[in-house]
Design a protein around this motif. Sequence first.
Motif, PDB file in Angstrom:
ATOM      1  N   SER B  32       0.860  -1.086   0.036  1.00 57.49           N
ATOM      2  CA  SER B  32      -0.020  -0.100  -0.240  1.00 57.49           C
ATOM      3  C   SER B  32       0.735   1.368  -0.005  1.00 57.49           C
ATOM      4  N   LEU B  33       0.438   2.159  -0.516  1.00 54.37           N
ATOM      5  CA  LEU B  33       1.224   3.483  -0.845  1.00 54.37           C
ATOM      6  C   LEU B  33       0.401   4.757   0.073  1.00 54.37           C
ATOM      7  N   PHE B  34       1.316   5.530   0.664  1.00 54.29           N
ATOM      8  CA  PHE B  34       0.468   6.573   1.643  1.00 54.29           C
ATOM      9  C   PHE B  34       1.292   7.996   1.447  1.00 54.29           C
ATOM     10  N   TRP B  35       0.725   9.050   1.419  1.00 47.95           N
ATOM     11  CA  TRP B  35       1.435  10.468   1.643  1.00 47.95           C
ATOM     12  C   TRP B  35       1.016  10.837   3.055  1.00 47.95           C
ATOM     13  N   TYR B  36       2.062  11.338   3.644  1.00 47.20           N
ATOM     14  CA  TYR B  36       1.950  11.889   5.125  1.00 47.20           C
ATOM     15  C   TYR B  36       2.090  13.285   5.043  1.00 47.20           C
ATOM     16  N   VAL B  37       1.865  14.140   5.667  1.00 48.12           N
ATOM     17  CA  VAL B  37       2.170  15.575   5.812  1.00 48.12           C
ATOM     18  C   VAL B  37       2.539  15.798   7.384  1.00 48.12           C
ATOM     19  N   GLN B  38       3.593  16.495   7.392  1.00 52.76           N
ATOM     20  CA  GLN B  38       4.312  17.011   8.657  1.00 52.76           C
ATOM     21  C   GLN B  38       4.626  18.705   8.821  1.00 52.76           C
ATOM     22  N   TYR B  39       3.660  19.233   9.665  1.00 52.29           N
ATOM     23  CA  TYR B  39       3.752  20.505  10.155  1.00 52.29           C
ATOM     24  C   TYR B  39       4.988  20.817  10.911  1.00 52.29           C
ATOM     25  N   PRO B  40       5.433  22.096  10.970  1.00 47.32           N
ATOM     26  CA  PRO B  40       6.540  22.216  11.966  1.00 47.32           C
ATOM     27  C   PRO B  40       6.393  21.933  13.404  1.00 47.32           C
ATOM     28  N   GLY B  41       7.229  21.285  13.712  1.00 42.11           N
ATOM     29  CA  GLY B  41       7.004  20.936  15.383  1.00 42.11           C
ATOM     30  C   GLY B  41       6.010  19.881  15.534  1.00 42.11           C
ATOM     31  N   GLU B  42       5.284  19.161  14.673  1.00 45.23           N
ATOM     32  CA  GLU B  42       4.168  18.325  14.877  1.00 45.23           C
ATOM     33  C   GLU B  42       4.474  16.709  14.261  1.00 45.23           C
ATOM     34  N   GLY B  43       3.781  15.895  14.693  1.00 50.19           N
ATOM     35  CA  GLY B  43       3.914  14.592  14.398  1.00 50.19           C
ATOM     36  C   GLY B  43       3.473  14.546  12.897  1.00 50.19           C
ATOM     37  N   LEU B  44       3.172  13.089  12.423  1.00 47.65           N
ATOM     38  CA  LEU B  44       2.954  13.095  10.911  1.00 47.65           C
ATOM     39  C   LEU B  44       1.315  12.829  10.849  1.00 47.65           C
ATOM     40  N   GLN B  45       0.620  13.331   9.808  1.00 45.09           N
ATOM     41  CA  GLN B  45      -0.756  13.197   9.689  1.00 45.09           C
ATOM     42  C   GLN B  45      -0.886  12.594   8.150  1.00 45.09           C
ATOM     43  N   LEU B  46      -1.687  11.474   8.140  1.00 43.81           N
ATOM     44  CA  LEU B  46      -2.263  10.834   6.820  1.00 43.81           C
ATOM     45  C   LEU B  46      -2.716  11.554   5.987  1.00 43.81           C
TER      46      LEU B  46
END
Lengths: 114, 109
Positions: B32-46
Amino acid sequence: DTEVTQTPKHLVMGMTNKKSLKCEQHMGHRAMYWYKQKAKKPPELMFVYSYEKLSINESVPSRFSPECPNSSLLNLHLHALQPEDSALYLCASSQVDSRGTEAFFGQGTRLTVV
Amino acid sequence: GNSVTQMEGPVTLSEEAFLTINCTYTATGYPSLFWYVQYPGEGLQLLLKATKADDKGSNKGFEATYRKETTSFHLEKGSVQVSDSAVYFCALKGDKLIFGTGTRLQVFP
């Protein structure tokens, strides 16, 4: 509730200290993970627990000791760390399956070793 | 072993520009393939996911299509906003979830 909660958010510890990072989820997920993320790098897998049993250890030094006391909690015990262990430590959880379901991440604990 | 390759960043765009972030993968089996995003100082969001060939994942105006023939999962958005500025990680899940190196997106007004 799709939250993974990590405590503390920040931790500063000396090289002789013992400390623990905590992670909690209430999504009924039976797979839980620890990742380490250095600045400007991707997360690197450290440990995987499946049904509360350690299933993957990515050759992590023994100064990092994971523990999964129940299906909702995951701990990472730290002892005699080195300054190069300073990083963001991320906990994640997911359903147990071979590949299809996504992992949910906590906000991380930013660890500084002095 | 499995691996993910992402384009180097940073990607710098003006607001309302079109975004593409390239991602290719090497894998055995059918990950399976995913894109996650990480905003400054935060964890990863799907951000989005796709579990089989030709699946299109979409969320918040972002899209990516699982292309088995080109082993790619490129992220696209038709009109970026300043609030999209973050680091984007392409990820693959076989027996483990592994990440590409991440691409920093900077959007200016």
